[in-house]
Every structure is written in C-alpha cells, then in structure tokens.
Design an enzyme around this catalytic site. Structure first.
Site, PDB file in Angstrom:
ATOM      1  CE1 TYR A  34       1.097  -0.241   4.415  1.00  0.00           C
ATOM      2  CE2 TYR A  34      -0.025   1.867   4.392  1.00  0.00           C
ATOM      3  CZ  TYR A  34       0.819   0.961   5.011  1.00  0.00           C
ATOM      4  OH  TYR A  34       1.387   1.285   6.209  1.00  0.00           O
ATOM      5  NE  ARG A  53       6.758   4.407   0.339  1.00  0.00           N
ATOM      6  CZ  ARG A  53       6.515   5.202   1.375  1.00  0.00           C
ATOM      7  NH1 ARG A  53       7.473   5.478   2.240  1.00  0.00           N
ATOM      8  NH2 ARG A  53       5.322   5.732   1.548  1.00  0.00           N
ATOM      9  NE  ARG A 101      -5.684 -19.877   4.280  1.00  0.00           N
ATOM     10  CZ  ARG A 101      -4.728 -20.700   4.712  1.00  0.00           C
ATOM     11  NH1 ARG A 101      -4.661 -21.941   4.271  1.00  0.00           N
ATOM     12  NH2 ARG A 101      -3.818 -20.272   5.574  1.00  0.00           N
ATOM     13  CG  HIS A 103       0.566 -20.543   2.502  1.00  0.00           C
ATOM     14  ND1 HIS A 103      -0.473 -21.381   2.848  1.00  0.00           N
ATOM     15  CD2 HIS A 103       0.905 -19.883   3.644  1.00  0.00           C
ATOM     16  CE1 HIS A 103      -0.751 -21.245   4.130  1.00  0.00           C
ATOM     17  NE2 HIS A 103       0.073 -20.322   4.644  1.00  0.00           N
ATOM     18  CE  LYS A 148       3.154   3.406   3.296  1.00  0.00           C
ATOM     19  NZ  LYS A 148       3.310   3.423   4.755  1.00  0.00           N
ATOM     20  CD  GLU A 180      10.139   1.952  10.287  1.00  0.00           C
ATOM     21  OE1 GLU A 180       9.910   2.928   9.542  1.00  0.00           O
ATOM     22  OE2 GLU A 180       9.846   0.780   9.961  1.00  0.00           O
ATOM     23  CG  LEU A 204       8.303   2.647   4.638  1.00  0.00           C
ATOM     24  CD1 LEU A 204       7.916   1.325   3.996  1.00  0.00           C
ATOM     25  CD2 LEU A 204       7.072   3.465   4.953  1.00  0.00           C
TER      26      LEU A 204
HETATM   27  N1  PDD Z   1       2.831   5.175   7.510  1.00  0.00           N
HETATM   28  N2  PDD Z   1       7.567   3.916   8.866  1.00  0.00           N
HETATM   29  C1  PDD Z   1       6.403   3.250   8.982  1.00  0.00           C
HETATM   30  C2  PDD Z   1       6.397   1.928   9.652  1.00  0.00           C
HETATM   31  C3  PDD Z   1       5.224   3.820   8.461  1.00  0.00           C
HETATM   32  O1  PDD Z   1       4.077   3.158   8.556  1.00  0.00           O
HETATM   33  C4  PDD Z   1       5.271   5.103   7.850  1.00  0.00           C
HETATM   34  C5  PDD Z   1       4.063   5.779   7.271  1.00  0.00           C
HETATM   35  C6  PDD Z   1       6.514   5.763   7.769  1.00  0.00           C
HETATM   36  C7  PDD Z   1       6.664   7.124   7.127  1.00  0.00           C
HETATM   37  O2  PDD Z   1       6.657   7.030   5.709  1.00  0.00           O
HETATM   38  P1  PDD Z   1       6.145   8.232   4.803  1.00  0.00           P
HETATM   39  O3  PDD Z   1       6.926   9.420   5.192  1.00  0.00           O
HETATM   40  O4  PDD Z   1       6.448   7.777   3.422  1.00  0.00           O
HETATM   41  O5  PDD Z   1       4.677   8.431   5.070  1.00  0.00           O
HETATM   42  C8  PDD Z   1       7.638   5.130   8.275  1.00  0.00           C
HETATM   43  C9  PDD Z   1       1.649   5.621   6.830  1.00  0.00           C
HETATM   44  C10 PDD Z   1       1.379   7.085   6.901  1.00  0.00           C
HETATM   45  C11 PDD Z   1       0.492   4.752   7.259  1.00  0.00           C
HETATM   46  O6  PDD Z   1       0.700   3.550   7.389  1.00  0.00           O
HETATM   47  O7  PDD Z   1      -0.631   5.257   7.431  1.00  0.00           O
END
Ligand code: PDD
Length: 288
Positions: A34, A53, A101, A103, A148, A180, A204
C-alpha cells in the site's frame, strides 16, 4: 457529508458499496502492499516518489502492477476530485487478487487495486507545541520492513500498546539499534546535527524522511544517517517523527522522561516552517 467515492478494480463506487471477494489474498494472507500520500489543495504531494516506492514494494513481493504511473495518477486525481478536492489523505492498495486459498502464488489472477481518500487535517498548533509522548520497545517485526506491506499486525499491536500506555507512538529498537517508529520514521538532533537511522531492510524508506533530509540541506543544517542506539535517544536534544499524514512531529517525552528541554526544539521549528512553506508551494501550484 455524502459518502466518499472509492476506486476498486476499474470502478468508482460509493465506499459502502465497494466489495472484495472473501478469497482475496489481502484478506486471507495480508498479501498486499500500500501507499498513503497527502494531497494539498487537490494536488498530490510527492506523487512520483510514492508511485516509485509502490513499484518497489510490488517488485520485491513479485506482485503485478495494475497501472502504469499515468494510470495511477489519473485514478488518484479522479478519486480526489470526486471527494471534493482540498486537503486529503489518499490510500492505495494492491493485493495479489482472489484465488483458492493456497500460500503459493496463484496463476493468472489479476491483482486487486483500491484507491480511497479521507479528509486530511494537519496536526494542530497545540498538538505540535505539546509534542508527542512516546515509548520504546523491541522491534517485533520481520526482516523486510522496507516493503510497505498491508501485513501490519505488529504495527497494529504496537500502536495499541502505545495508546494503552497513554503514549502517541512507539520507537522500535532491534538488537540495540533504533530503527523507526510503528507508523513513522525517526530523527534526532544532537549538538546541532540532524541524524536518522540508516536506510536498510529494518525500516521503511519514508518519503517524508527524504524530504526532511532535502529541507535540512536547503537550510544548511548538517544532517545524515547514523547507527543510533538507546543511549543516543536518551542524550538527544530533540527527537522528531516523520510521516506523510503527520508531517514532522516533535517528541517531547520518551519512556516517561523529557526529551531535551521537554519542549519542541529550535531545529524542529525551522524544519516545520520549511515543511509548511513546501506545502504552500504545492497549494500555489508551484511544485510537486
Ligand atoms: N505510515 N515507517 C512506517 C512503519 C510507516 O508506517 C510510515 C508511514 C513511515 C513514514 O513514511 P512516509 O513518510 O512515506 O509516510 C515510516 C503511513 C502514513 C500509514 O501507514 O498510514
């Protein structure tokens, strides 16, 4: 307010009418990726970087991309337009589609594509002045946090743990190294220098993180990546969290103790001002 419009697999639908099959692998396995991107005055912010990304996440999970860049842009702009323009948070998701279903990857199954949006309210001045209260915890996630993915169970549990501890966020530490936060990237300030954990599989590659590094360079603030541990957190003059929806947020308390003076710091103020100026340029149609 009328029901928002979402895009699902080629159709624009009222959100309540959008359905995915029960066998969708996003539902069954969390087998999806996402993006979340902000839109200011109807204009997607850092769209190219978010789509790049997304392509990376799809490539690393061997998932088909249902749209090229122009296709995604068309759909995103249409969803934003149908939802009234202005400031919005756009969510887009791709899953490996619906199949029996198993994997193993299914044969010839088209991916599922969803785009939706909601109103975006920036953090209030009071919230920013108060700053975030965070806790730190061991990072329980897997070894591909640079993807992501919609498989967000650890992040969900961490966020809930934060709320139950009356905190806003959780800073994650893996093998002694700070990575993070559960929903944001992290920066700290020490002796006038801005530092952020090194990019790699444990965090991320945040779009806001990149922007903050660019803005720091513009401002002549020395900034860079570094291996950071708990001692660095404890000794930091300032700590910030960055994300597309929450922008650059000062952290004023960590594990029950004040960060620096316990108030939003002077370097944060400079970066916050630069970030707002960047948003104003988007609103004026001067930048992307
Ligand atoms: N999340 N690290 C993680 C684990 C995140 O979920 C996010 C952002 C970031 C920051 O990334 P960016 O600057 O590209 O938004 C770092 C989004 C906003 C979410 O899951 O809603």
């Amino acid at each position: 307010m009328s029901e928002p419009t979402v895009y699902l697999d080629g159709l624009y639908l009222p959100q309540g009418e959008a359905r995915v099959p029960v066998l969708d692998r996003g539902f069954i396995f969390g087998d999806g990726v996402y993006e979340v991107l902000p839109v200011y005055a109807g204009e997607p912010f850092r769209l190219a970087q978010h789509l790049e990304r997304l392509e990376r996440s799809l490539r690393l999970t061997a998932m088909a991309n249902p749209h090229g860049r122009e296709g995604w842009e068309r759909v995103i702009r249409e969803v934003v337009r149908r939802n009234g323009g202005g400031d919005q948070s756009v969510y887009l998701q791709v899953t490996r589609g619906a199949a029996r279903r198993d994997h193993a990857f299914p044969d010839d199954t088209p991916p599922t594509a969803l785009v939706m949006s909601s109103p975006l309210t920036p953090p209030s001045a009071e919230d920013l002045a108060r700053g975030a209260e965070v806790i730190s915890r061991p990072d329980p996630r897997w070894l591909h946090c640079d993807i992501k993915t919609t498989s967000l169970l650890p992040n969900v549990l961490l966020r809930q743990e934060a709320l139950e501890a009356d905190a806003d966020e959780v800073i994650l530490v893996r093998d002694g190294v700070v990575t993070e936060a559960a929903t944001a990237n992290l920066f700290l300030v020490r002796d006038g220098r801005l530092l952020t954990p090194q990019q790699g599989p444990h965090l991320l590659p945040g779009i806001t993180r990149d922007l903050v590094l660019e803005l720091a360079a513009d401002q002549g603030i020395p900034a860079g990546e570094a291996a950071l541990d708990r001692t660095d957190l404890a000794a930091a003059d300032e700590i910030w969290l960055t994300s597309s929806t929450r922008e650059v947020r000062p952290v004023t308390r960590l594990d029950g103790r004040p960060v620096g003076t316990g108030e939003a710091g002077p370097l944060w103020r400079r970066l916050h001002t630069a970030y707002q100026a960047c948003k104003d340029r988007i609103r004026a149609g001067e930048a992307h």
